[in-house]
Design an enzyme around this catalytic site. Structure first.
Site, short mmCIF file in Angstrom:
data_model
loop_
_atom_site.label_atom_id
_atom_site.label_comp_id
_atom_site.label_asym_id
_atom_site.label_seq_id
_atom_site.Cartn_x
_atom_site.Cartn_y
_atom_site.Cartn_z
N GLY A 16 12.37 33.17 68.32
CA GLY A 16 11.79 32.09 67.53
C GLY A 16 10.82 31.28 68.35
N THR A 42 9.02 34.51 60.43
CA THR A 42 8.11 33.94 59.43
C THR A 42 6.92 33.24 60.06
OG1 THR A 42 9.47 31.93 59.36
CG2 THR A 42 9.94 33.62 57.72
N ASN A 94 16.82 30.84 70.74
CA ASN A 94 16.32 29.65 70.05
C ASN A 94 16.32 29.80 68.54
OD1 ASN A 94 14.62 27.07 69.83
ND2 ASN A 94 13.22 28.61 68.97
N SER A 146 22.47 22.03 69.03
CA SER A 146 21.95 20.84 68.36
C SER A 146 22.92 19.69 68.50
CB SER A 146 21.73 21.14 66.87
OG SER A 146 21.42 19.96 66.14
N TYR A 160 25.55 23.96 58.99
CA TYR A 160 24.66 24.00 60.16
C TYR A 160 25.37 23.43 61.37
CZ TYR A 160 20.63 22.72 63.11
OH TYR A 160 19.76 22.56 64.15
N ALA A 161 26.02 22.27 61.20
CA ALA A 161 26.72 21.63 62.31
C ALA A 161 27.83 22.53 62.84
CB ALA A 161 27.29 20.29 61.86
N ALA A 162 28.55 23.18 61.93
CA ALA A 162 29.63 24.08 62.35
C ALA A 162 29.09 25.24 63.17
CB ALA A 162 30.38 24.60 61.13
N LYS A 164 26.33 25.31 64.93
CA LYS A 164 25.83 24.83 66.21
C LYS A 164 26.98 24.46 67.15
CE LYS A 164 21.36 25.19 65.67
NZ LYS A 164 20.55 26.09 66.54
N ILE A 193 14.04 15.85 67.35
CA ILE A 193 12.83 16.36 67.99
C ILE A 193 11.75 16.51 66.92
CG2 ILE A 193 11.82 18.18 69.40
CD1 ILE A 193 14.13 16.73 70.79
#
Length: 255
Positions: A16, A42, A94, A146, A160-162, A164, A193
């Site tokens: 990425g 993408t 990444n 993150s 998402y948190a799980a 990361k 960021i």
């Protein structure tokens, strides 16, 4: 960005790596002398980025289109990198993303699996297939997690948190596995960021302003803030730092 030759003669893959934090890391590694390859799905790297990598490192960069959640595609990476580089010394995992904001009540299983695939399966697949090609005594693996893995993230980001947070455990477990080979494994946990697709897509201007107001250093982070930490961990003399999670959030949160 720091220009030196501390990574001269080393090769790096940034997944990425064509945009946002990934591009920032790729540029910093090149500035320190590493020859850099990036993967993309993408966001194809533009001529400006490739030209900058070439100018900074003095070597031709490589851009590889790959879906990091597709094992058949990831399995081709070692051969492609071996042909060009002869192997990889520095791996920066990444690839990742929120995919879609959704509460657990509203999220279907397919979306849950997609979030975990993008953030966690990709990490496993790329690492699994490239580990055998990394040189003993020289390998550096850097996983981009993150702040959400520390504090649960904002509304609709539980999956998402799980994913990361799982990267922290992966990093520490793998650090023990590969320590006898002289390979280090560490993670970065960036906070807010700016100049990234994540916040351009999923964060409103009002939410951005409110979040920045809570950062003690008084500003949002930028990709270069993450890149400098990644480059430090990639140094040959960082051989005793492994299993660490480095928070990059301007004193907003302490893990």
């Amino acid at each position: 960005m720091t220009s030196n030759t501390s990574l001269g003669g080393r090769t790096a893959l940034v997944t990425g790596g064509a945009i946002g934090i990934g591009a920032g890391i790729a540029v910093e590694l090149a500035a320190r002398g590493a020859r850099v390859a990036v993967t993309y799905r993408t966001h194809e790297p533009d001529a400006e980025l490739l030209g900058r990598l070439r100018e900074l490192s003095g070597a031709e960069p490589i851009a590889i289109s790959v879906d990091a959640t597709d094992e058949s595609q990831v399995a081709e990476l070692p051969a492609r990198l071996s042909d060009a580089f002869g192997g990889v010394d520095i791996l920066v995992n990444n690839v990742g993303g929120l995919v879609q904001r959704a509460t657990i009540s509203d999220m279907d299983y397919a979306l849950w699996r997609r979030v975990l695939a993008v953030n966690l399966d990709s990490l496993f697949l790329v690492t699994h297939h490239l580990l055998p090609t990394m040189r003993d005594g020289a390998g550096r693996i850097i996983n981009v997690a993150s702040l959400a893995g520390r504090n649960g993230g904002h509304a609709g980001a539980t999956a998402y948190a799980a994913s990361k947070a799982a990267i922290f455990g992966f990093t520490r477990g793998l650090a023990k596995e590969v320590a006898p080979r002289g390979i280090t494994v560490n993670a970065l946990a960036p906070g807010f960021i700016e100049a990234t697709p994540f916040h351009d897509t999923f964060t409103t201007p009002e939410s951005k302003a409110a979040t920045i107001a809570t950062i003690p250093v008084g500003r949002a982070g930028v990709p270069a803030d993450v890149a400098s930490a990644a480059a430090w961990l990639a140094q040959p003399d960082a051989s005793f730092i492994s299993g660490a999670v480095i928070d990059i959030n301007g004193a907003q949160y302490f893990g």
